[in-house]
Design a protein around this motif. Sequence first.
Motif, PDB file in Angstrom:
ATOM      1  N   ALA A 130     -10.642   1.634  -4.157  1.00 35.60           N
ATOM      2  CA  ALA A 130     -11.496   0.747  -3.659  1.00 35.60           C
ATOM      3  C   ALA A 130     -11.204  -0.421  -3.047  1.00 35.60           C
ATOM      4  CB  ALA A 130     -12.737   1.046  -4.445  1.00 35.60           C
ATOM      5  N   ALA A 131     -10.191  -1.219  -3.928  1.00 34.02           N
ATOM      6  CA  ALA A 131      -9.721  -2.397  -3.627  1.00 34.02           C
ATOM      7  C   ALA A 131      -8.808  -2.414  -2.442  1.00 34.02           C
ATOM      8  CB  ALA A 131      -9.170  -3.051  -5.043  1.00 34.02           C
ATOM      9  N   ALA A 132      -7.995  -1.192  -2.518  1.00 29.94           N
ATOM     10  CA  ALA A 132      -6.986  -1.387  -1.302  1.00 29.94           C
ATOM     11  C   ALA A 132      -7.684  -1.192   0.230  1.00 29.94           C
ATOM     12  CB  ALA A 132      -6.314  -0.279  -1.379  1.00 29.94           C
ATOM     13  N   LYS A 133      -9.044  -0.523   0.090  1.00 26.96           N
ATOM     14  CA  LYS A 133      -9.763  -0.538   1.241  1.00 26.96           C
ATOM     15  C   LYS A 133     -10.411  -1.784   1.569  1.00 26.96           C
ATOM     16  CE  LYS A 133     -11.238   4.370   0.605  1.00 26.96           C
ATOM     17  NZ  LYS A 133     -12.188   5.402   0.536  1.00 26.96           N
ATOM     18  N   PHE A 135      -9.121  -4.978   0.654  1.00 27.24           N
ATOM     19  CA  PHE A 135      -7.747  -5.966   0.712  1.00 27.24           C
ATOM     20  C   PHE A 135      -6.731  -5.298   1.741  1.00 27.24           C
ATOM     21  CE2 PHE A 135      -8.511  -7.535  -3.798  1.00 27.24           C
ATOM     22  CZ  PHE A 135      -9.601  -8.304  -3.539  1.00 27.24           C
ATOM     23  N   ASP A 136      -6.862  -4.148   1.835  1.00 31.60           N
ATOM     24  CA  ASP A 136      -5.669  -3.793   2.629  1.00 31.60           C
ATOM     25  C   ASP A 136      -4.139  -3.593   2.050  1.00 31.60           C
ATOM     26  OD1 ASP A 136      -4.771  -1.920   4.994  1.00 31.60           O
ATOM     27  OD2 ASP A 136      -4.865  -3.438   6.365  1.00 31.60           O
ATOM     28  N   TYR A 137      -3.576  -2.564   2.193  1.00 35.50           N
ATOM     29  CA  TYR A 137      -2.183  -2.604   1.772  1.00 35.50           C
ATOM     30  C   TYR A 137      -1.178  -3.596   2.331  1.00 35.50           C
ATOM     31  CZ  TYR A 137      -3.549   1.603  -0.522  1.00 35.50           C
ATOM     32  OH  TYR A 137      -4.313   2.495  -1.153  1.00 35.50           O
ATOM     33  N   PRO A 138      -0.293  -4.345   1.687  1.00 41.24           N
ATOM     34  CA  PRO A 138       0.047  -3.879   0.103  1.00 41.24           C
ATOM     35  C   PRO A 138      -0.855  -4.642  -0.698  1.00 41.24           C
ATOM     36  CG  PRO A 138       1.594  -5.422   0.868  1.00 41.24           C
ATOM     37  CD  PRO A 138       0.693  -5.055   2.071  1.00 41.24           C
ATOM     38  N   ILE A 139      -1.288  -4.323  -1.789  1.00 36.58           N
ATOM     39  CA  ILE A 139      -1.845  -5.177  -2.934  1.00 36.58           C
ATOM     40  C   ILE A 139      -0.934  -5.341  -4.086  1.00 36.58           C
ATOM     41  CG2 ILE A 139      -4.240  -4.354  -2.037  1.00 36.58           C
ATOM     42  CD1 ILE A 139      -4.168  -2.076  -4.415  1.00 36.58           C
ATOM     43  N   MET A 140      -1.400  -6.342  -4.959  1.00 32.57           N
ATOM     44  CA  MET A 140      -0.557  -6.608  -6.409  1.00 32.57           C
ATOM     45  C   MET A 140      -1.462  -5.930  -7.465  1.00 32.57           C
ATOM     46  SD  MET A 140       2.324  -7.919  -5.687  1.00 32.57           S
ATOM     47  CE  MET A 140       2.588  -8.350  -7.250  1.00 32.57           C
ATOM     48  N   LEU A 141      -0.940  -5.035  -8.315  1.00 27.14           N
ATOM     49  CA  LEU A 141      -1.713  -4.793  -9.330  1.00 27.14           C
ATOM     50  C   LEU A 141      -1.114  -5.491 -10.646  1.00 27.14           C
ATOM     51  CD1 LEU A 141      -3.854  -2.864 -10.739  1.00 27.14           C
ATOM     52  CD2 LEU A 141      -1.780  -1.224 -11.190  1.00 27.14           C
ATOM     53  N   LYS A 142      -1.907  -5.999 -11.580  1.00 27.41           N
ATOM     54  CA  LYS A 142      -1.163  -6.989 -12.499  1.00 27.41           C
ATOM     55  C   LYS A 142      -2.030  -6.505 -13.663  1.00 27.41           C
ATOM     56  CE  LYS A 142       0.091 -10.957  -9.661  1.00 27.41           C
ATOM     57  NZ  LYS A 142       0.014 -12.464  -9.672  1.00 27.41           N
ATOM     58  N   GLY A 152       4.759  -6.824 -15.863  1.00 25.68           N
ATOM     59  CA  GLY A 152       3.030  -6.810 -15.760  1.00 25.68           C
ATOM     60  C   GLY A 152       2.681  -6.938 -14.367  1.00 25.68           C
ATOM     61  N   ASN A 153       3.445  -6.960 -13.285  1.00 29.41           N
ATOM     62  CA  ASN A 153       3.155  -6.916 -12.178  1.00 29.41           C
ATOM     63  C   ASN A 153       3.779  -5.602 -11.226  1.00 29.41           C
ATOM     64  OD1 ASN A 153       1.944  -9.176 -12.420  1.00 29.41           O
ATOM     65  ND2 ASN A 153       3.845 -10.327 -11.778  1.00 29.41           N
ATOM     66  N   SER A 154       2.741  -5.152 -10.454  1.00 28.30           N
ATOM     67  CA  SER A 154       3.398  -4.115  -9.371  1.00 28.30           C
ATOM     68  C   SER A 154       2.935  -4.069  -8.235  1.00 28.30           C
ATOM     69  CB  SER A 154       3.210  -2.559 -10.166  1.00 28.30           C
ATOM     70  OG  SER A 154       3.802  -1.445  -9.406  1.00 28.30           O
ATOM     71  N   ILE A 155       3.701  -4.120  -7.027  1.00 32.48           N
ATOM     72  CA  ILE A 155       3.175  -3.934  -5.772  1.00 32.48           C
ATOM     73  C   ILE A 155       2.933  -2.710  -5.326  1.00 32.48           C
ATOM     74  CG2 ILE A 155       5.611  -4.083  -4.715  1.00 32.48           C
ATOM     75  CD1 ILE A 155       4.366  -5.976  -2.363  1.00 32.48           C
ATOM     76  N   ILE A 156       1.847  -2.322  -4.895  1.00 32.49           N
ATOM     77  CA  ILE A 156       1.191  -1.106  -4.223  1.00 32.49           C
ATOM     78  C   ILE A 156       1.363  -1.118  -2.656  1.00 32.49           C
ATOM     79  CG2 ILE A 156      -0.457   0.614  -4.243  1.00 32.49           C
ATOM     80  CD1 ILE A 156      -1.242  -0.427  -6.881  1.00 32.49           C
ATOM     81  N   LEU A 157       2.171  -0.347  -2.180  1.00 33.25           N
ATOM     82  CA  LEU A 157       2.385  -0.192  -0.477  1.00 33.25           C
ATOM     83  C   LEU A 157       1.377   0.696   0.148  1.00 33.25           C
ATOM     84  CD1 LEU A 157       6.327  -0.542  -0.630  1.00 33.25           C
ATOM     85  CD2 LEU A 157       4.454  -2.391  -0.413  1.00 33.25           C
ATOM     86  N   CYS A 158       1.065   1.871  -0.526  1.00 33.12           N
ATOM     87  CA  CYS A 158       0.220   2.849  -0.083  1.00 33.12           C
ATOM     88  C   CYS A 158      -0.444   3.623  -1.226  1.00 33.12           C
ATOM     89  CB  CYS A 158       1.026   3.903   0.714  1.00 33.12           C
ATOM     90  SG  CYS A 158       2.465   4.628  -0.292  1.00 33.12           S
ATOM     91  N   GLU A 159      -1.577   4.505  -0.884  1.00 27.96           N
ATOM     92  CA  GLU A 159      -2.261   5.095  -1.945  1.00 27.96           C
ATOM     93  C   GLU A 159      -1.392   6.000  -2.882  1.00 27.96           C
ATOM     94  OE1 GLU A 159      -5.978   8.305  -1.918  1.00 27.96           O
ATOM     95  OE2 GLU A 159      -5.994   6.867  -0.476  1.00 27.96           O
ATOM     96  N   GLU A 160      -0.224   6.335  -2.494  1.00 25.25           N
ATOM     97  CA  GLU A 160       0.426   7.372  -3.143  1.00 25.25           C
ATOM     98  C   GLU A 160       1.361   6.791  -4.490  1.00 25.25           C
ATOM     99  OE1 GLU A 160       0.369   7.372   0.314  1.00 25.25           O
ATOM    100  OE2 GLU A 160      -0.713   9.448   0.220  1.00 25.25           O
ATOM    101  N   HIS A 161       0.983   5.371  -4.169  1.00 20.32           N
ATOM    102  CA  HIS A 161       1.865   4.436  -5.167  1.00 20.32           C
ATOM    103  C   HIS A 161       0.758   4.163  -6.413  1.00 20.32           C
ATOM    104  CE1 HIS A 161       5.049   2.888  -2.121  1.00 20.32           C
ATOM    105  NE2 HIS A 161       5.459   4.171  -2.612  1.00 20.32           N
ATOM    106  N   ILE A 162      -0.143   4.494  -6.110  1.00 24.10           N
ATOM    107  CA  ILE A 162      -1.402   3.875  -7.213  1.00 24.10           C
ATOM    108  C   ILE A 162      -1.096   4.326  -8.515  1.00 24.10           C
ATOM    109  CG2 ILE A 162      -3.622   3.804  -7.598  1.00 24.10           C
ATOM    110  CD1 ILE A 162      -4.411   3.287  -4.760  1.00 24.10           C
TER     111      ILE A 162
END
Length: 381
Positions: A130-133, A135-142, A152-162
Amino acid sequence: MSKKVGIIGGGQLGKMLVSEAAKMGIYTIVLDPDEDSSAVSLANEKIVACFDDRAALLELARRTDVLTCEFEHISTEVLKYLEDEGFVVYPPAEKLEIIQDKYNQKMELKKHGIPVGDFMKVSGIEDIKAAAKIFDYPIMLKTSKGAYDGKGNSIILCEEHIEKAFMELGGNAASIYVEKFIPFTKEISVLYCGSTNGEVVVYPVAENIHKGGILYETAVPATISDTQRKNAIEIAKRVYSLFGSVGMLCVEMFVTKSGNLLVNEVAPRPHNSGHYTIEGCTTSQFENHIRAVVGLPLGKTDLIIPTVMRNILGEDGFKGIPVIVGAYEALSIEGLKLHNYGKKETKPKRKMGHMTITASTLDIAREKADRACKVIKIISK
């Protein structure tokens, strides 16, 4: 000058604090779970204990006049207990508790109108989607607690990476949040220091380069406009008024493509991006931190000469007793100073030391730093 300082944490920051205290004849006791930590080789005394060991921290407090820390991840519950018992702790547990949790830290900054990027709390995979929708990709998960040096940080480029990113960060829905990715042009930081007498000083704005989430280079002066420099110092001043107490406070910021500044993180202690101050400034961040907590006047923070700092990390493929190679060649470079943290074990990407290079211009300093980086390596026996 007769005050004794208790330092919680015996890593490289603690070592450099102890070194400056020793120059001024200030007695130090270091508490760290590692009996061979970097700082204990220089400290007057050591206490080997975990950072949530109430009895050990109480002993440290009783044997010193003031407590300070070299990093954030300390039990604030124990620090609150010590404060209730009348012991002096910098930074105070109340402020440290907010800063420790990066989500709460961001909430506090936003609440007080300090510019930060967009972010939101999430509680699982569906929330991340929902956050990706939004903010749009990429997003940072922390992760909100315990993250450092890219951990403790991970960049998510697309839904398959979540799902993979979520599991890499421990799969703990209670401690994660999402940040909108900021396509910044530069990373900068500002160091503030406040003393027990209310005196405050600010250091020159530093420009930082990270690789793999770990600080690679700090260069001073930062190559930003005068307006951005003034804005950075003003923002750091506002953050200091919110989180600052006694001692060093570092404010890391992004310079966006539009030239605006956004606060990324706050650290209530001496900071890796402030290592340049040892050779580059009239008074280092470590000396001023010690001066601050014992109530001495703060030293001037003027930049003496353009300075580049580079971290020295453990080489990939090596783990064990560290061996420095190329030190002779590196130290033959004019203006280079080598700092070996004295850690007993090297690991890939572990911070083992740093070098600073001073020169008449940043271009010359960087060229020399590049030459040094080609020869100096940390391997293992």
